[in-house]
Structures are given as structure tokens and as C-alpha cells.
Design an enzyme around this catalytic site. Structure first.
Site, short mmCIF file in Angstrom:
data_model
loop_
_atom_site.label_atom_id
_atom_site.label_comp_id
_atom_site.label_asym_id
_atom_site.label_seq_id
_atom_site.Cartn_x
_atom_site.Cartn_y
_atom_site.Cartn_z
CG HIS A 363 41.40 14.33 -29.43
ND1 HIS A 363 42.07 14.30 -30.63
CD2 HIS A 363 42.30 14.77 -28.52
CE1 HIS A 363 43.33 14.67 -30.45
NE2 HIS A 363 43.49 14.97 -29.16
CE LYS A 560 34.98 5.84 -35.17
NZ LYS A 560 35.83 6.98 -35.57
CE LYS A 665 46.29 8.26 -40.88
NZ LYS A 665 45.90 7.52 -39.68
C1 NBG Z 1 39.14 10.83 -31.87
C2 NBG Z 1 38.02 11.30 -32.78
C3 NBG Z 1 38.47 11.38 -34.24
C4 NBG Z 1 39.75 12.18 -34.34
C5 NBG Z 1 40.79 11.61 -33.39
C6 NBG Z 1 42.07 12.40 -33.42
C7 NBG Z 1 38.92 10.17 -29.51
C8 NBG Z 1 38.45 10.57 -28.15
N1 NBG Z 1 38.70 11.02 -30.50
O1 NBG Z 1 37.48 11.97 -35.02
O2 NBG Z 1 36.92 10.46 -32.65
O3 NBG Z 1 40.25 12.16 -35.65
O4 NBG Z 1 40.31 11.62 -32.06
O5 NBG Z 1 41.82 13.75 -33.15
O6 NBG Z 1 39.49 9.12 -29.66
#
Ligand code: NBG
Length: 818
Positions: A363, A560, A665
Site C-alpha cells: 500500500h 498529500k 468516493k
Molecule cells: C494507503 C495509501 C493510499 C491507499 C490506501 C489503501 C497506507 C500504508 N497506504 O493511497 O497511502 O489508498 O493505503 O490502499 O496506509
């Protein structure tokens, strides 16, 4: 055995529900209606609804058991499931019945739904994704159990005091949790510390015994997860730690009462609190203990179920184990340990089971967020697992050596043990080596994964790498949270879209219809008014529903780039003060929590408040521009914001946001996106069409190249007078009256380092925002784009994601529950 399941089936009409609510009041809560509090009524209604869920749940469990279906075991340290009453009523089709059942009870369904406190058992996108996936698994009739931790305190509640974030503990269980069922018959022992003993038997086989120094017991609390429009009801099994009385008995016996109680407290601390970090590791021993604790409980539980009806060698045929990031990566050595040390398999057989059952989702690419644990800590806590990890590593490095002879650098890069200075266990490598599939969470992210952090692994095993773009559940994030839009959509195209989101495409034919556009507009308008009214009553904040609602909701993090948003707000304000009005009044909404130890993120929140105040105090600007920081962003608040947003801010530095799910969303709820080519934004833009998306900024490749070439933020300031002025305004104390230096850390960082290239993208961002304002001034074409955004967002249903996992990774098929 008592039979009679059919007589036990609760009825779904309002009269039966009302009857049950009253019974629950009397016999569960020991209250009669005239003295019942709102909490009593909430609990009574929820318990009555739960009965209706449990009936489906028991049928599901029975079907799976009797037919030995292959099941998904989803391992996640976080589940951000949100409030349960509304979503369960939706799944069961009981909304109207519940509304009627409460007539003249002194309260309303809306009040009770509002009263519910959500379980904040996650930090952000990763935990919410897990919850969306549980919803889709059930809705698609796929057998699944989600294992996780029952934190007594979830993610902190965010208060704002004098513009600063203040954290409050989240005591979500204090008024009772009607949605969980404690399973008294199940408990598993989990060891920590101690040492191992190796022993050769008469056949020359090695047996290893781990003698832990302390043992904690895991007890499960199950939370039902109802599929929408189907009987299937799966569950989340959340593990809670309690002391192992037996283990501490010796202390009691020798009269050391305090020592025994102390051990109890220590055990129970294990599941006290969620680590409040997002995209950066917590690195604390207790966190490692939590990770091991829940995967050990989960795997022991799987094996308990399996061995009651089949040989242990069927593990991999019975369970598809999915690691949600590396937090559950200890499942790899733990499964090896259980199979070998407890169930007697040899290494090769055990490894075969591991390799055929486990898959891993990555992730994040942020280097600081890739989990590593200090080897000495792991050795102390999990000595047997470290032995197993070493052996996995030895065999793995042999394989690498055979493929790439004389490449020591490669061996060092790929080793499960990092050796820069201290020794570390690299959890992503551990997970990758053991998994039959490794996936990223959006197309761009999955590609970058194979080109950067897992490049060597992708060269070795290209066939293991794949992509599954994230998705979100249309049940919670459209049907439940945006009933006005849902009704309009259903009226236009029927209600099939809730389970088959691609059907939203049928809305395209209404996109040019002025009448339909008017109704679309009326929905958005009503949602905005509702949000504004809530902001006023709950927080005393002012939003202007006639202005564009320009929203950025996500954890506060420099990558972000909430501060890029803020620089633009300052630029708009400054232009308004000089009489330059682009004709698009805006209310800019920012929401999100900062990790408590992330000082820069907290300062960004403080800056947002400083700017908001300056604008609000300025009579020349406050009717054209507002900045509103919405406190305590969580699932509940999110459900209010998405339906009301006109513009979705997805402005991360390209290459850094793995996917994003808030972006989806917003799109589904008809917001247009202003965004970079990052994460799933790329696919959102492809789906909705470039004309209906405001693109700006450097690509991931350009970001890398720019950094490599030596990025100098001062040059950006030198060539952009407006940027220079905006920075100067912050530095001059315009947003921190009486404390001029307050925001200097932000200014200094932007001017001298700017690691997230905020200044490099500033001008492009302002230009894109100018295009936004321009588009806003032509309502018919804005509305058309808004309708098309919703119509073309069907791909971003978590049902699509889960179908991909099921087919390509888990090889699992639907099971119909009678
Ligand atoms: C987060 C990312 C997001 C992503 C979500 C779900 C972690 C480690 N990663 O971009 O920053 O949408 O995971 O996949 O929290």
C-alpha cells in the site's frame, strides 16, 4: 441438539421489529420504555437488527462448514468499519420498517443513527479499504473471514483548540457495542520471548520446541458483515488479549499476588490502543506484539477449523490468506512454525502450504513507510520466528545466487535482513518471498512497485506481480450516505446499480437533459445545505451553500500537500483583496487528522486555521471565499462531506499516493476532480474523460528527474511574483497575529528544501484552479460533467476489485446461502 432454526427466524416487518425493540429494552437492558435513554433505544434497536443479521450469519457459517468451501482469510491490523446501524439496515432492507417501528417512541431513526459512535479501528485509507472489501466479499457471496484487532481505544478523536489539533482518547466501547458477539468457546495462546530447544529424533528429524517466557490469551469478538441484497453474512473476527490465568498460576501460588496481577495488566495492554500513524511505521515493541498476536490467533483459528474435518495438508486448498500490507507479514514464519513445530510437517511441505496460500498487497512506496523491525527486538520477542526467517532467507538467497551469480550487491539489496549499520527485518521482502501474488493498489502504483521498491523481486519472479486497483463500496458511500442522489439515480435507471455499479453508465443519456440537470443540481444543493447546517450546529462553522464546495479530506501529510491547497487559498484571498474576483465563490473544506507526533502536519492544521480566520475577518473577502477546517474527520463525517462536494482535491506529489480511495468516493458523488497523475487519479481521469477532470502538475517521472537534477525551490519563487507574495504573507505573520515566527518552519522548509515539490507545482495548480472557476461559471456544463463523473465511475466499486482478487489471486467462487 435443539433444532428449529425456522421458528427462530425473526420477521422483517415494522410490527415485529417494534415488538423486538421493546423486548430488548426489557430483557437485555432492564428498562421500560418511559425511562429508556436514547442510548437504551439505540442499543435495543441495534440488538433487534442484529438478531436479523445473526440468522443469516448462522446459515452462512453452516453452509460453508457443511460444504467445506474455500474461504478468504483477510488479515488486516485495521478495519475502519464506520457506524453499523445504518449500513446493516440498508443491507437487510429494513430502513422503512425501523422508521415505522420507532413511531411515537420519543425518538427517530435519524437520531439513533446519529447517536452511534463509530469503531475507529483504523487510521485512514488502508483500514477503510479493508472494511469496503469485507462489504463486497459478503455482497458477492464469497466466503470470507476478516481477522484483526479489537482495540479498546481506536484512532484518537480530534479536537481543535486555538487552531491546534488536540487528541482525545476514543472510548468507543463505553456505551456498549451491540454489534459484536463474544465467542466464549474459542481462545488461543500466544507466546512471547523465551528460547528454543532443538532435538533430533530417532529418524534423524529435527524437532524444535519454543519455550516462551510469557503467554497471552486471544479471545475473539465477532462482528457480522451483511451482504447487500443477499443472504450471505460473513464476519470480522477481532482478537482481544487477556491474561493466561494458568500461566500465572505459579505466581499466585507462591503468594505473589502483585506479580500475577501485573502480568495480567501487561497482557491486557496488548490490545488497548491503535497506533495512530498513517503511512509511517510506529516502530514500537507493543506494535510488533499486536501484529504477531493477531496473526497467530487468526492462523491457529484457521487450523482449528481445518483439522476438525480435514488433514493439515489441505490448508492451502482451504484458505486464501491475504496480507493487507506488511502489518500481518509475521503470518509467514508463524504459519511455518505452526505447520512444522506443532503439526509435524517438514520444511518443504510447510513452505509449499505457505506459498500456495499467502498473497500480499502493498500500500505504499514511501521509503519511510516500508516496515522494518530491529533484528535484536524481534529476536528477543520471537526467537523461533527469527530462526525461521533466517532459514527462509538462506534458501531464498541461494535461489537468487543461482539466477544471478556473482552479484553481491543484488543479494544485499534483496536479503530479508537489512544490514545498513544495525540489522533489520524487512517485512516487505518477507511478505514478497512467501507470496504467490504481490499486488499494488492502482495501475501506476503497481508499475512503480516493480520499478522501484520491489524491482529486484519483479525481475526474479515477474509472474507473481499484478495490480488490483482499489475500490469503494457503493452501499455505504452512495446508497446510505447520499439518499437524495440514490433516489434520483434509481428513478432514472432502476436500482440494479447498487450491486452492479457499471450500470451507472446508463446515466450518460441524461447528462445533457436540462430537466435532469436541474434535479441533479437540486440534490447537490440540498446536500450542501445539510452539510452547512451541520457545520453550524455541531461546530459553529460557516459554509456558504451557494458557493463551490471545494474539499480535501484525508490524513494530513506533506506528500498529500494540504499546504499546496493553502497556498492557493492565500493567493485567492490576496487577489480578492486587490479587487480581482474570478467569479467563482468558494468554500474550501479541509478535513483530516495528523499523527500526534507529526509536528509539521499539526502546524499545517494550525496554518489552515490562521488563514481561515484572516479571511473570515475580512469583510472584502468573506462572502466570496471561506476556508473551513472540519474537525475530527472519520467515516461519519466523511459520509456528510462526499455528497456535498463540488470539487475534489487530489493533489499529492505524483508517485507518492499509492491509490487514494477518497478520490473515488468524491467522483461517485458527482464531484469533479482537480488532481495530479497519481495513484488512482490516473484511472479516474481515464474513466470519466479528460474533459471532465482538471489535471495539473508534474508526472511521477518528472518528479524523479527534477529531484535528480537538483531541485531549487528558490528559483520557483524568483520567477513567480504571486508565489513570492504568498510565501511572504505567511512569513510576515499575516496568519499568526502576535506570533510572527509561528509558521517559519513551514516557510523555511518550502523555500530551502520543499521535498514534495509544492512550489514546483504551484503555478500549474493555480492555472488548473482558474480552469475550475471558469467551468463553474457555466452551470449547465459543470452539471453535465458532474453527471458524467458519476456515470463513468462504476469501475471504482469495491465489487470490481474483489472480483479481481477472487479470480486472479484467490481462485475462489461464490457460494449461495439458502
Ligand atoms: C494507503 C495509501 C493510499 C491507499 C490506501 C489503501 C497506507 C500504508 N497506504 O493511497 O497511502 O489508498 O493505503 O490502499 O496506509
Amino acid at each position: 441438539m435443539i433444532e428449529g432454526a425456522d421458528e427462530s427466524r425473526p420477521r422483517g416487518d415494522a410490527k415485529a421489529l417494534r415488538h423486538d425493540v421493546i423486548r430488548k429494552l426489557y430483557f437485555e437492558l432492564a428498562k421500560f420504555p418511559s425511562v429508556a435513554t436514547r442510548n437504551d433505544l439505540y442499543l435495543a434497536l441495534s440488538l433487534a437488527v442484529r438478531d436479523r443479521l445473526l440468522h443469516r450469519w448462522v446459515s452462512s457459517a453452516r453452509t460453508y462448514l457443511e460444504n467445506q468451501h474455500r474461504a478468504v482469510i483477510y488479515l488486516s491490523a485495521e478495519y475502519l468499519i464506520g457506524p453499523q446501524l445504518g449500513s446493516n439496515l440498508l443491507a437487510l432492507g429494513l430502513h422503512d420498517a425501523a422508521r415505522m417501528a420507532l413511531e411515537d417512541s420519543g425518538t427517530t431513526l435519524d437520531e439513533l443513527v446519529e447517536h452511534e459512535e463509530e469503531p475507529g479501528l483504523g487510521n485512514g485509507g488502508l483500514g477503510r479499504l479493508a472494511a469496503c472489501y469485507m462489504d463486497s466479499l459478503a455482497t458477492l457471496d464469497l466466503p470470507a473471514v476478516g481477522h484483526g484487532l479489537r482495540y479498546e481505544f481506536g484512532i484518537f478523536d480530534q479536537d481543535i483548540r486555538d487552531g491546534w489539533q488536540v487528541e482525545r482518547t476514543d472510548r468507543w466501547l463505553r456505551r456498549g457495542n451491540p454489534w459484536e458477539v463474544r465467542r466464549y468457546e474459542i481462545e488461543h495462546s500466544v507466546g512471547f520471548g523465551g528460547n528454543t530447544e532443538h532435538e533430533l529424533d530417532e529418524h534423524g528429524r529435527m524437532h524444535v520446541h519454543w519455550l516462551p517466557e510469557r503467554v497471552v490469551k486471544g479471545i475473539p469478538y465477532d462482528v457480522p458483515v451483511a451482504g447487500y441484497g443477499t443472504q450471505t453474512t460473513n464476519f470480522l473476527r477481532l482478537w482481544s488479549a487477556v491474561a493466561d490465568e494458568e500461566f500465572n498460576l505459579d505466581a499466585f501460588q507462591v503468594g505473589e499476588y502483585w506479580r500475577a496481577v501485573d502480568a495480567k495488566i501487561r497482557s491486557e495492554n496488548l490490545t488497548k490502543v491503535l497506533y495512530p500513524n498513517d503511512s509511517s511505521p510506529a516502530g514500537k515493541q507493543l506494535r510488533l506484539e499486536q501484529q504477531y498476536f493477531f496473526v497467530s490467533c487468526a492462523l491457529q483459528d484457521c487450523i482449528r477449523l481445518l483439522t476438525s474435518r480435514a488433514p493439515i495438508r489441505q490448508f492451502a486448498d482451504t484458505f486464501a490468506v491475504q496480507l493487507n500490507d506488511t502489518h500481518p507479514a509475521l503470518a509467514v514464519p508463524e504459519l511455518m512454525r505452526l505447520l512444522m513445530d506443532v503439526h509435524g510437517l517438514g520444511w518443504d511441505d510447510a513452505w509449499d502450504q505457505v506459498r500456495r496460500s499467502i498473497a500480499y498487497t502493498n500500500h505504499t512506496l514511501l521509503p519511510e513507510a516500508l516496515e522494518v523491525w530491529p533484528l535484536p527486538l524481534m529476536q528477543r520477542l520471537l526467537p523461533r520466528h527469527v530462526e525461521i526467517i533466517f532459514e527462509i532467507n538462506r534458501r531464498f538467497l541461494d535461489e537468487v545466487r543461482a539466477r544471478f551469480p556473482d552479484d553481491d550487491a543484488r543479494l544485499r539489496r534483496m536479503s530479508l535482513i537489512g544490514e545498513d549499520g544495525d540489522k533489520w527485518v524487512r517485512m516487505a521482502h518477507l511478505a514478497t518471498v512467501a507470496s504467490h501474488h504481490i499486488n499494488g493498489v492502482a495501475a501506476l502504483h503497481s508499475r512503480l512497485l516493480t520499478e522501484t521498491v520491489l524491482r529486484d523481486f519483479a525481475e526474479l519472479w515477474p509472474e507473481r506481480f499484478t495490480n488490483v486497483t482499489n475500490g469503494v463500496t457503493p452501499r455505504r458511500f452512495v446508497a446510505l450516505s447520499n439518499p437524495r442522489l440514490s433516489d434520483l439515480v434509481t428513478e432514472a435507471i432502476g436500482e440494479g446499480w447498487i450491486k452492479d455499479l457499471d450500470r451507472l453508465r446508463e446515466l450518460e443519456k441524461h447528462a445533457n437533459d436540462a430537466g435532469f440537470q436541474d434535479r441533479w443540481h437540486a440534490v447537490k444543493r440540498a446536500n450542501k445545505q445539510e452539510l452547512a447546517a451541520w457545520l453550524r450546529s455541531a461546530h459553529g462553522l460557516t459554509a456558504d451553500p451557494s458557493a463551490m464546495f471545494d474539499a480535501q479530506c484525508k490524513r494530513i501529510h506533506e506528500y498529500k500537500r494540504q499546504h499546496l491547497n493553502l497556498l492557493h487559498v492565500i493567493a485567492l484571498w490576496d487577489r480578492l483583496r486587490r479587487g480581482i474576483d474570478d467569479g467563482a465563490a468558494r468554500t474550501v473544506l479541509i478535513a483530516g487528522k495528523a499523527a500526534p507526533a507529526y509536528h509539521r502536519a499539526k502546524l499545517i492544521i494550525r496554518l489552515a486555521h490562521g488563514i481561515a480566520e484572516a479571511i473570515a475577518e475580512d469583510p472584502r473577502t468573506r462572502d466570496r471565499l471561506r476556508l473551513v477546517f472540519v474537525p475530527d474527520f472519520n467515516v461519519k463525517t466523511a459520509q456528510r462531506i462526499y455528497p456535498a462536494a463540488d470539487l475534489s482535491e487530489q493533489i499529492s506529489t505524483a508517485g507518492m499516493e499509492a491509490s487514494g480511495t477518497g478520490n473515488m468516493k468524491f467522483t461517485l458523488n458527482g464531484a469533479l476532480t482537480i488532481g495530479t497523475l497519481d495513484g488512482a487519479n490516473v484511472e479516474i481521469r481515464e474513466a470519466v474523460g479528460a474533459d471532465h477532470f482538471f489535471l495539473f502538475g508534474m508526472t511521477a517521472e518528472e518528479v524523479t528527474a527534477r529531484k535528480r537534477a537538483g531541485y531549487r525551490p528558490q528559483e520557483e519563487i524568483a520567477r513567480d511574483p504571486e508565489l513570492s507574495r504568498v510565501i511572504e504573507l505567511i512569513a510576515s505573520g499575516a496568519f499568526s497575529p502576535g506570533d510572527r515566527g509561528l509558521f517559519m518552519p513551514i516557510v523555511d522548509d518550502l523555500v530551502h528544501r520543499d521535498p514534495f515539490l509544492v512550489l514546483a507545482d504551484f503555478r500549474a495548480y493555480c492555472e488548473a484552479q482558474a480552469r475550475v472557476s471558469h467551468a463553474w461559471r457555466t452551470p449547465a456544463s459543470w452539471l453535465r460533467s458532474s453527471i458524467l463523473n458519476t456515470a463513468r465511475a462504476g469501475k471504482f466499486s469495491s465489487d470490481r476489485s474483489i472480483s479481481e482478487y477472487a479470480e486472479n489471486i484467490w481462485r475462489i467462487s461464490p457460494v449461495t446461502i439458502r
